[in-house]
Design a protein around this motif. Structure first.
Motif, PDB file in Angstrom:
ATOM      1  N   UNK A 135      45.147  50.211  39.361  1.00 35.01           N
ATOM      2  CA  UNK A 135      45.385  50.065  40.716  1.00 35.01           C
ATOM      3  C   UNK A 135      44.186  49.200  41.102  1.00 35.01           C
ATOM      4  N   UNK A 136      44.323  48.353  41.999  1.00 33.14           N
ATOM      5  CA  UNK A 136      43.353  47.517  42.682  1.00 33.14           C
ATOM      6  C   UNK A 136      42.131  48.134  43.201  1.00 33.14           C
ATOM      7  N   UNK A 155      40.096  31.893  40.403  1.00 34.71           N
ATOM      8  CA  UNK A 155      40.305  32.625  39.072  1.00 34.71           C
ATOM      9  C   UNK A 155      39.744  33.957  39.118  1.00 34.71           C
ATOM     10  N   UNK A 156      38.661  34.120  39.796  1.00 30.15           N
ATOM     11  CA  UNK A 156      38.085  35.530  39.912  1.00 30.15           C
ATOM     12  C   UNK A 156      39.050  36.624  40.542  1.00 30.15           C
ATOM     13  N   UNK A 157      39.964  36.032  41.690  1.00 31.10           N
ATOM     14  CA  UNK A 157      40.945  36.912  42.373  1.00 31.10           C
ATOM     15  C   UNK A 157      42.051  37.291  41.079  1.00 31.10           C
ATOM     16  N   UNK A 158      42.386  36.317  40.400  1.00 29.90           N
ATOM     17  CA  UNK A 158      43.326  36.533  39.057  1.00 29.90           C
ATOM     18  C   UNK A 158      42.679  37.285  38.248  1.00 29.90           C
ATOM     19  N   UNK A 159      41.669  37.286  38.089  1.00 30.33           N
ATOM     20  CA  UNK A 159      40.928  38.347  37.236  1.00 30.33           C
ATOM     21  C   UNK A 159      40.868  39.600  37.619  1.00 30.33           C
ATOM     22  N   UNK A 160      40.664  39.813  38.994  1.00 33.20           N
ATOM     23  CA  UNK A 160      40.578  41.164  39.561  1.00 33.20           C
ATOM     24  C   UNK A 160      41.770  41.743  39.354  1.00 33.20           C
ATOM     25  N   UNK A 161      42.715  41.040  39.635  1.00 35.73           N
ATOM     26  CA  UNK A 161      44.320  41.813  39.720  1.00 35.73           C
ATOM     27  C   UNK A 161      44.580  42.043  38.350  1.00 35.73           C
ATOM     28  N   UNK A 162      44.242  41.417  37.063  1.00 32.89           N
ATOM     29  CA  UNK A 162      44.422  41.848  36.096  1.00 32.89           C
ATOM     30  C   UNK A 162      43.752  43.122  35.613  1.00 32.89           C
TER      31      UNK A 162
END
Length: 882
Positions: free
Chosen positions: A564-565, A550-557
Motif C-alpha cells: 500500500x502507498x 521517475x521517483x513517483x514511479x519508484x514510489x508506486x512500485x
C-alpha cells in the motif's frame, strides 16, 4: 450603512425583481400567433432526442392544391417569409409550402432539439399531416441541411432538391474543422443564453433574429453527416449559389457539385444581373432571396420544370468523368481564405489570443497567412489591436488603482510588485524609450506598462509610443512566422491536422526563436540566455514535477511491494502522516523538548487579532533578549515558502500583523547551515546519518561600476537564478555596488530561494552521529527525516559541537546533497531511491505493529489544504520584501 450602499441595495433589488418578472414572462410564451396567410398544424411529434412532445408548425400554402408540391425550408435565423418573393415565379404551377421550422417564426419556440436532423423529422411529419407523399425540397442556407436530412430519412419522398446558398460539407464552413466550428457555436450559444437570462427583456430578445433558438440550431447540428448524404444522393439536384456569398463560400457549392455528379451548378454572377449598378458594393451573395428574388425564382422554376418533364439528370445519368471526380478525396487546396463570419471570428480570436500569449497569437496569424487562409494585413492588424488593447488595460489598471492593483487577481498572477517597482525606476530614468526596450525584452512588457500607469504617464503619450513600437514589432513577428510557415508547409506537405505533431514542434521552435533573437542584441540578454541554458541543461534547476517523475514511479512500485502507498505515512509515528505534507513545525520543535540545541521559538496563532500577535512577538523578543534579525516562517511550510527575516521591530510588527496563517517566530542562529538527514530503523539501537548538505549563501563582490543585477548576470552560476535573486534583492538590484563590498544574495538557506547546496558526506563522523542520535531519541516516535542545523563551522559540525536545530522535516524531506552541481543525475536518483526505500521499510514495520496510516485521499486533502495556504505564504512574503 452609507448612502451609496443603500442606493446599490435598492438597485440590486429592483434588478432582481425585473429579472424574475422577465423569466416568468419568458416561460409563459411559446409561439407568437400566426399572421395572415399562415396555417398551423399541431401534433404529437416524435423527436430525434428526448420524449414525444406537442409541437405547432406554421406554414404558408400557396398555389394549386393539385399541383406538384414544393416544400421550402428557410435558413437560420429565418422564417417562411424568406421565400415570399421567390415563390411568385412558382405559384402558378406548383403548390408551394413554406415552413416555419420549430424555434422560428410562428412555430413552437421551445422544442428539445433544434438540429437539422430534428427539423427533417418535423418536416416529414408536417408532410404527413398535409397528405403530401412526395415533394421537391428547396433549402435556403441552413435549410439545405434540413433538405438533405429529409432525403437521408425518407429518400423515396424526395423528388428533387435545391441547395439555395446552402451549407453542406463542413470542411468549407467557418474554420473547416468540426471541433473548432462546434466550439464556436457553443460559445455563441453560451453568450446568448447569458444575455437572455441576465438581462430583463420580457421576451423581446426571443423575438430578435439572433436569439437562443438560432444559436441552438447550429450548436445542436452535426454537419459532418452531410458529406455522406451528398455522396449517396440519387434524385436531381440544383445547386444555386451567389458568386460573392461571404457566409457560405462558393467553393462549398463547387464541392457539393463535385460530390453529386448529376447535380446542376448555377453560380449567379454580376453579369447575370444587368440591373445591378457596376459600382454596387454588394453583388449576388448569400441574400439572393431578398435582393434578386425574381432571378432566383426563375432559375429554381426552370429546374423544377425539367424534373417534372423527366429531363433533369439523376445519379444514373452522370457522366463517367463526373463519377471519377466524385470518387476522388477532398482536396484541402480548394479551401478558400476566411471570409464573412469566419473571418470576423478568426480576427477576434487572434486579438483575444494576444491576451494569453502575444508570441503564440502572432505565430498563429503568420501560419494562417502562410496557409493562404488569411491576408497579411488583417492578420497583423488583429494581433496589433489585441496587443494594444491588452497593454492599455494594464496601463489603465496601474493608472486607476495604482500599486493596489498588484495585490488583486488576476494581475498579481502575472506581475509582481517588485518587477513593477524596478520598471518604475527604469521608466523614470529612460522615459518612453522603455516602451521600445520592453518590446524587445521578454519579461519586461507587463511590469513596464503597469509602471507607466502607476507613474501617471500621459495616456495619449503612452498610447502613441506604444502604437509606434507595436507597428514595428507586430508585423515583423507575423511576417517572420508567415515566411517560415511557407517553408514549413513545403517541407511537411501542408499545415493541416495530419501534420499536427510537426506543426506543434514548429510553433514551439518559432516561439523559442521570438524569445531568443531579441536577447542576442544586448549583453544583458546574452547573459539571460546563458542562464536559461544552464537551467535547461543542469538538472538541479529542473522543475520539481519533472525531476520527480521517475521517483513517483519508484514510489508506486514500493507501495505495491509493501502492500500500500500509505505505509510510508507511518514512518514517524510522532508526526501526523509521518510528515508527508504540511506538518506543524511548532509541534515537531515541541517534540524535541527544551534541548540546548533548539533555539527559542514561539507560535503566533492566526486566530489572534493582529495587535495581539504583534504584542506577543514583541514580548518574545524582549523575554529572550534576541538580536535582530529574527526569523518568521509559516507553521506549515516547505522549501522555504514564506520564510522572512525581520530586520527590526518595525518590520517584525508589520509582518506579524499581515500574516493570516499560524506563524513561527524563532531566534536567528549564527554560522553556516547544514542539512543532516537521519534514519533509524525501529530494530536498530543507533541510527545513521544518510546524507549531509552544506548550504552556501551565494555572494557577489562589487567593482564600483556594475549594478547588483549586472554582477549577478556576469556570475557563472548566479545568472541561472537571475529572477530568484531579483526578487530577493528587489530594492537594491539596480544600484551600483561599491568596489570590494560583498553582497549576500539570499538570507535563507533553501535551494528554491537560491542557496547553493554541496555534498557534505566528509563531515559524517561518530561524534556527529552521537549528537544527532541523542537529539532524535528525545523525540519519541521520530525515525526518519532531515534536520536543518547551524553550527559555528563545519569543523564544529563534524565534532557534534555547537549544533542549533532550525527545524526538522519528516518523510518528504530530501537528501538535498543531491543538488550539488558536482554530482550527476544518476547519483542523485540513486540517493533519492535509497531514501524512499528506507522510508517505506520503516513505515511498513510500524504499520504492521498497529501504527495508523493516512490514506491517499487524506494525503491529497492535506496537500490541497497546504497548497492553498502556501499561496498565502508567497503573497505575504512578497509584500514584506516590498
Amino acid at each position: 450603512m452609507t448612502l451609496g450602499r443603500r442606493i446599490a441595495n435598492v438597485l440590486a433589488a429592483v434588478y432582481g425583481a425585473l429579472l424574475v418578472a422577465s423569466w416568468i414572462t419568458m416561460e409563459a410564451r411559446d409561439a407568437p400567433p400566426a399572421g395572415p396567410g399562415l396555417s398551423t398544424a399541431r401534433w404529437l411529434a416524435t423527436p430525434t432526442h428526448g420524449a414525444p412532445h406537442e409541437v405547432t408548425v406554421a406554414y404558408s400554402d400557396r398555389g394549386p392544391k393539385d399541383a406538384p408540391v414544393v416544400v421550402l425550408l428557410h435558413g437560420s435565423p429565418g422564417a417562411h417569409t424568406d421565400f415570399d418573393r421567390v415563390t411568385l415565379a412558382l405559384e402558378d404551377r406548383f403548390r408551394c409550402i413554406a415552413v416555419d421550422l420549430p424555434g422560428f417564426g410562428a412555430s413552437s419556440r421551445w422544442v428539445p432539439d433544434y438540429s437539422i436532423e430534428a427539423h427533417a423529422a418535423y418536416t416529414l411529419e408536417l408532410m404527413d399531416q398535409l397528405g403530401v407523399e412526395r415533394a421537391h425540397l428547396v433549402g435556403y442556407s441552413m435549410g439545405s441541411g434540413v433538405a438533405l436530412e429529409v432525403y437521408a430519412r425518407a429518400p423515396k419522398r424526395v423528388r428533387s432538391a435545391t441547395l439555395f446558398a446552402g451549407l453542406g460539407v463542413e470542411e468549407l464552413e467557418l474554420f473547416g474543422d468540426h471541433t473548432l466550428n462546434h466550439g464556436l457555436h457553443q460559445l455563441q450559444l453560451l453568450g446568448l443564453r447569458l444575455l437572455r437570462f441576465a438581462v430583463p427583456h420580457f421576451g423581446a430578445l426571443d423575438d430578435f433574429p439572433l436569439n437562443v433558438t438560432y444559436a441552438r440550431n447550429f450548436a445542436d447540428t452535426d454537419q459532418r453527416r452531410l458529406r455522406g448524404i451528398l455522396a449517396a444522393f440519387e434524385p436531381p439536384l440544383l445547386i444555386l449559389h451567389g458568386e460573392e456569398d461571404f457566409l457560405v463560400p462558393v467553393a462549398a457549392a463547387r464541392e457539393h457539385a463535385r460530390i453529386v455528379p448529376q447535380s446542376e451548378l448555377v453560380v449567379i454572377t454580376r453579369a447575370d444581373v444587368p440591373e445591378l449598378p457596376a459600382d454596387a458594393s454588394l453583388g449576388p451573395g448569400h441574400f439572393m432571396p431578398y435582393r434578386f428574388p425574381a432571378l432566383s425564382g426563375a432559375r429554381i422554376g426552370r429546374f423544377l420544370d425539367a424534373v417534372e418533364r423527366g429531363t433533369a439528370a439523376r445519379r444514373r445519368d452522370a457522366t463517367e468523368a463526373r463519377e471519377r471526380a466524385a470518387a476522388a478525396p477532398f482536396d484541402p487546396a480548394t479551401v478558400p481564405p476566411f471570409q464573412g463570419p469566419a473571418l470576423m471570428a478568426i480576427l477576434v480570436l487572434l486579438a483575444l489570443g494576444t491576451l494569453i500569449s502575444e508570441d503564440l497569437a502572432c505565430i498563429a496569424a503568420g501560419l494562417l497567412v502562410a496557409d493562404a487562409r488569411l491576408g497579411f494585413a488583417p492578420a497583423a492588424a488583429a494581433c496589433f489591436v489585441g496587443i494594444l488593447a491588452g497593454d492599455m488595460l494594464l496601463f489603465l489598471a496601474g493608472r486607476l488603482f495604482g500599486r493596489a492593483a498588484l495585490g488583486r487577481r488576476p494581475l498579481r498572477w502575472f506581475v509582481s510588485e517588485d518587477a513593477v517597482a524596478r520598471a518604475s525606476r527604469w521608466f523614470t530614468e529612460r522615459g518612453v524609450a522603455m516602451i521600445f526596450i520592453s518590446r524587445l525584452t521578454p519579461g519586461l512588457r507587463l511590469p513596464t506598462y503597469v509602471a507607466a500607469g502607476v507613474l501617471r504617464t500621459s495616456i495619449l503619450k503612452f498610447g502613441l509610443f506604444f502604437a509606434l513600437a507595436g507597428l514595428v514589432w507586430v508585423p515583423a513577428l507575423v511576417g517572420v512566422a508567415a515566411v517560415l510557415g511557407r517553408e514549413a508547409a513545403e517541407a511537411l506537405g501542408g499545415l493541416g491536422w495530419s501534420n499536427l505533431p510537426w506543426l506543434v514542434a514548429f510553433v514551439l521552435l518559432l516561439r523559442e526563436l521570438f524569445s531568443t533573437v531579441p536577447l542576442l542584441m544586448t549583453h544583458r540578454g546574452r547573459r539571460l540566455l546563458r542562464g536559461r541554458w544552464i537551467r535547461r541543461t543542469q538538472w538541479e534547476y529542473w522543475p520539481t514535477w519533472l525531476t520527480y517523475l521517475p521517483i513517483l514511479a519508484y514510489i508506486a512500485w514500493l507501495g505495491v511491494r509493501h502492500g500500500g502507498l500509505s505505509k510510508v505515512t507511518a514512518a514517524n509515528p510522532a508526526i501526523p502522516g509521518g510528515g508527508i505534507v504540511g506538518e506543524s513545525k511548532s509541534e515537531i520543535l515541541r517534540g524535541l523538548g527544551d534541548a540546548p540545541e533548539v533555539p527559542p521559538w514561539t507560535l503566533l496563532p492566526a486566530s489572534l487579532a493582529p495587535h495581539e500577535r504583534a504584542a506577543r512577538a514583541r514580548a518574545f523578543v524582549a523575554e529572550h533578549a534576541l538580536e535582530f534579525p529574527v526569523i518568521l516562517k509559516p507553521d506549515a511550510g516547505q522549501r522555504g515558502s514564506g520564510v522572512y527575516a525581520a530586520q527590526d521591530h518595525a518590520e517584525l510588527d508589520a509582518a506579524v500583523r499581515r500574516h493570516q496563517h499560524d506563524t513561527l517566530i524563532q531566534a536567528r542562529l549564527e554560522g553556516p547551515e547544514f542539512g543532516v538527514f537521519y534514519i533509524r530503523h525501529p530494530r536498530e539501537e543507533v541510527g545513521r546519518i544518510f546524507a549531509i548538505t552544506v548550504k552556501v549563501l551565494p555572494t557577489v563582490t562589487g567593482d564600483g561600476r556594475r549594478t547588483l543585477e549586472e554582477l549577478v548576470l556576469d556570475d557563472p552560476r548566479a545568472c541561472a537564478l537571475h529572477a530568484v535573486y531579483g526578487r530577493e534583492n528587489a530594492a537594491r538590484f539596480d544600484l551600483v555596488v561599491p568596489r570590494g563590498e560583498v553582497v549576500q544574495l539570499v538570507d535563507v538557506g533553501t535551494h528554491a530561494r537560491g542557496a547553493l547546496f554541496l555534498d557534505g558526506r566528509r563531515y559524517v563522523t561518530p561524534a556527529l552521529l552521537e549528537a544527532v542520535d541523542r537529539i532524535s531519541k528525545r523525540f519519541e516516535g521520530f525515525h526518519f527525516g532531515r534536520y536543518d542545523l547551524k553550527a559555528p563551522s563545519a569543523e564544529h559540525l563534524a565534532r557534534g559541537e555547537g549544533l542549533g536545530v532550525i527545524e526538522l522535516n519528516g518523510v518528504t524531506s530530501e537528501a538535498t546533497n543531491v543538488y550539488d552541481p558536482a554530482l550527476g543525475i544518476r547519483e542523485a536518483y540513486r540517493t533519492l531511491f535509497a531514501q524512499w526505500r528506507a522510508a517505506y521499510a520503516i513505515g511498513a514495520h510500524h504499520a504492521a505493529r498497529g501504527v495508523p496510516t493516512v490514506g491517499v485521499v487524506g494525503v491529497l486533502r492535506e496537500w490541497w489544504r497546504y497548497r492553498r495556504a502556501q499561496s498565502g505564504h508567497t503573497t505575504s512574503v512578497d509584500a514584506e520584501r516590498a
